[in-house]
Design a protein around this motif. Sequence first.
Motif, PDB file in Angstrom:
ATOM      1  N   ARG A 297       0.845  -1.201   0.000  1.00  0.00           N
ATOM      2  CA  ARG A 297       0.000   0.000   0.000  1.00  0.00           C
ATOM      3  C   ARG A 297       0.880   1.250   0.000  1.00  0.00           C
ATOM      4  N   LEU A 298       0.308   2.354  -0.512  1.00  0.00           N
ATOM      5  CA  LEU A 298       1.064   3.595  -0.656  1.00  0.00           C
ATOM      6  C   LEU A 298       0.618   4.687   0.300  1.00  0.00           C
ATOM      7  N   VAL A 299      -0.155   4.313   1.320  1.00  0.00           N
ATOM      8  CA  VAL A 299      -0.668   5.313   2.262  1.00  0.00           C
ATOM      9  C   VAL A 299      -0.497   4.826   3.694  1.00  0.00           C
ATOM     10  N   ALA A 300      -0.622   5.744   4.625  1.00  0.00           N
ATOM     11  CA  ALA A 300      -0.624   5.380   6.043  1.00  0.00           C
ATOM     12  C   ALA A 300      -1.857   4.518   6.325  1.00  0.00           C
ATOM     13  N   ASN A 301      -1.796   3.715   7.390  1.00  0.00           N
ATOM     14  CA  ASN A 301      -2.960   2.883   7.713  1.00  0.00           C
ATOM     15  C   ASN A 301      -3.840   3.539   8.781  1.00  0.00           C
ATOM     16  N   ASP A 302      -4.966   2.885   9.072  1.00  0.00           N
ATOM     17  CA  ASP A 302      -5.938   3.458  10.003  1.00  0.00           C
ATOM     18  C   ASP A 302      -5.366   3.660  11.403  1.00  0.00           C
ATOM     19  N   GLY A 303      -4.434   2.791  11.790  1.00  0.00           N
ATOM     20  CA  GLY A 303      -3.817   2.959  13.103  1.00  0.00           C
ATOM     21  C   GLY A 303      -3.129   4.296  13.215  1.00  0.00           C
ATOM     22  N   GLN A 304      -2.444   4.689  12.161  1.00  0.00           N
ATOM     23  CA  GLN A 304      -1.753   5.975  12.155  1.00  0.00           C
ATOM     24  C   GLN A 304      -2.738   7.133  12.044  1.00  0.00           C
ATOM     25  N   LEU A 305      -3.713   7.002  11.155  1.00  0.00           N
ATOM     26  CA  LEU A 305      -4.709   8.061  10.978  1.00  0.00           C
ATOM     27  C   LEU A 305      -5.523   8.286  12.245  1.00  0.00           C
ATOM     28  N   GLY A 306      -6.086   7.194  12.768  1.00  0.00           N
ATOM     29  CA  GLY A 306      -6.924   7.309  13.959  1.00  0.00           C
ATOM     30  C   GLY A 306      -6.170   7.824  15.151  1.00  0.00           C
ATOM     31  N   SER A 307      -4.909   7.420  15.283  1.00  0.00           N
ATOM     32  CA  SER A 307      -4.086   7.856  16.400  1.00  0.00           C
ATOM     33  C   SER A 307      -3.869   9.368  16.369  1.00  0.00           C
ATOM     34  N   VAL A 308      -3.512   9.884  15.206  1.00  0.00           N
ATOM     35  CA  VAL A 308      -3.267  11.332  15.076  1.00  0.00           C
ATOM     36  C   VAL A 308      -4.560  12.123  15.292  1.00  0.00           C
TER      37      VAL A 308
END
Length: 381
Positions: free
Chosen positions: A145-156
Amino acid sequence: MKRLKSVIAVGSAVVSLGMGVAYAQEVTVKLGFAGPLTGENANLGKDVERGARMAVDDLNANPPVIGGKKVRIELDVEDDAGDPRQATQVAQRLVDAGVKGVVGHFNSGATIPASKIYYDAHIPEISQSSTNPKYTLQGFDTTFRLVANDGQLGSVLGRYAVQKWNARSVAVIDDRTAYGEGIAEEFVKSATAAGAKVVSRQYTNDKATDFHGILTEVKGTNPDVVFYGGMDAQGGPMIKQMQQLGMTAKFMGGDGICTGELPSLAGASLSGRQVICAEAGGITPEYVAGMDNFRKRFKEKYGQDVVIYAPYAYDAIMILVDAMKRAGSSDPAKYLAYLKKTDYKGVIGETRFDSKGDLQNATLTLYTFNDGKRESLGVQH
């Protein structure tokens, strides 16, 4: 005169033979693309399809050389409508068509089941937008994949709600898709760890248009922030209906709502409401000029602005072909090892994969909306 005719005849034969050799050396390599070209997320699916087609056109304008032969890239496009069942059918059709690599799918709920089909056929798949962590946690060596995952998104986003907005209470709604549930759960983990309390947990679906019932429930809990795990097609109307109900809570979501079309979907109700979203990627300063040039060329080519993930689909095509060039082969069994060792500088920045197929040093960008336009709040790591 006879001598001249003989020379011409021989010359013509040589030219014909030369053309025949050149033609014989040309090879067509078929790549697959899959995404929601119909349905609620068609605007997003068509955006990434255009990005993929643009890459193919650029490559064919100056054909790459793979294993000593010039190659023409052909793109086999399939519509999965964002539906998990249709996605597996599409994946099987692409496998049967003999594609050498796949860009897509778009929605995590479609990408995850389709990835098993590609893995069984040993065909690499690069998703330009799927963020659910499960995608690369299945143990498949063909998933990237070429994007951050939900763990990173949700955390921020969770930390931002508490630390920047001083939120003490949050309401969480998701659309029950793999994407929506995934990012909502990651937001809950982060927000509660930072000190917020979840005062309402609601659910809808990715085809809903009327949210008055669940929003009335949410309003009764008086949250500081409403977080929505889902796409812009529901996020926009949801903001409108919050306005109709007199709700003053701030609104937050992931990359699904973080599109240039959210202002038109939300209308005037977006004005005066604090909205934050996160795009699962980020352009660092040294790549801004290249991205600006891509957006300009995209607009000239298609007459439309980039919605969100077209540049990622563009780079996904380029990364697959780059691996083939380094391997000297379009055979997945031969170029997959080179794909894993990708170190590619493209429109979206530098791409290197970890052992699972996730990005090393993934970035994301926070956005807000002012005067009907997305406005960056900066790149996060």
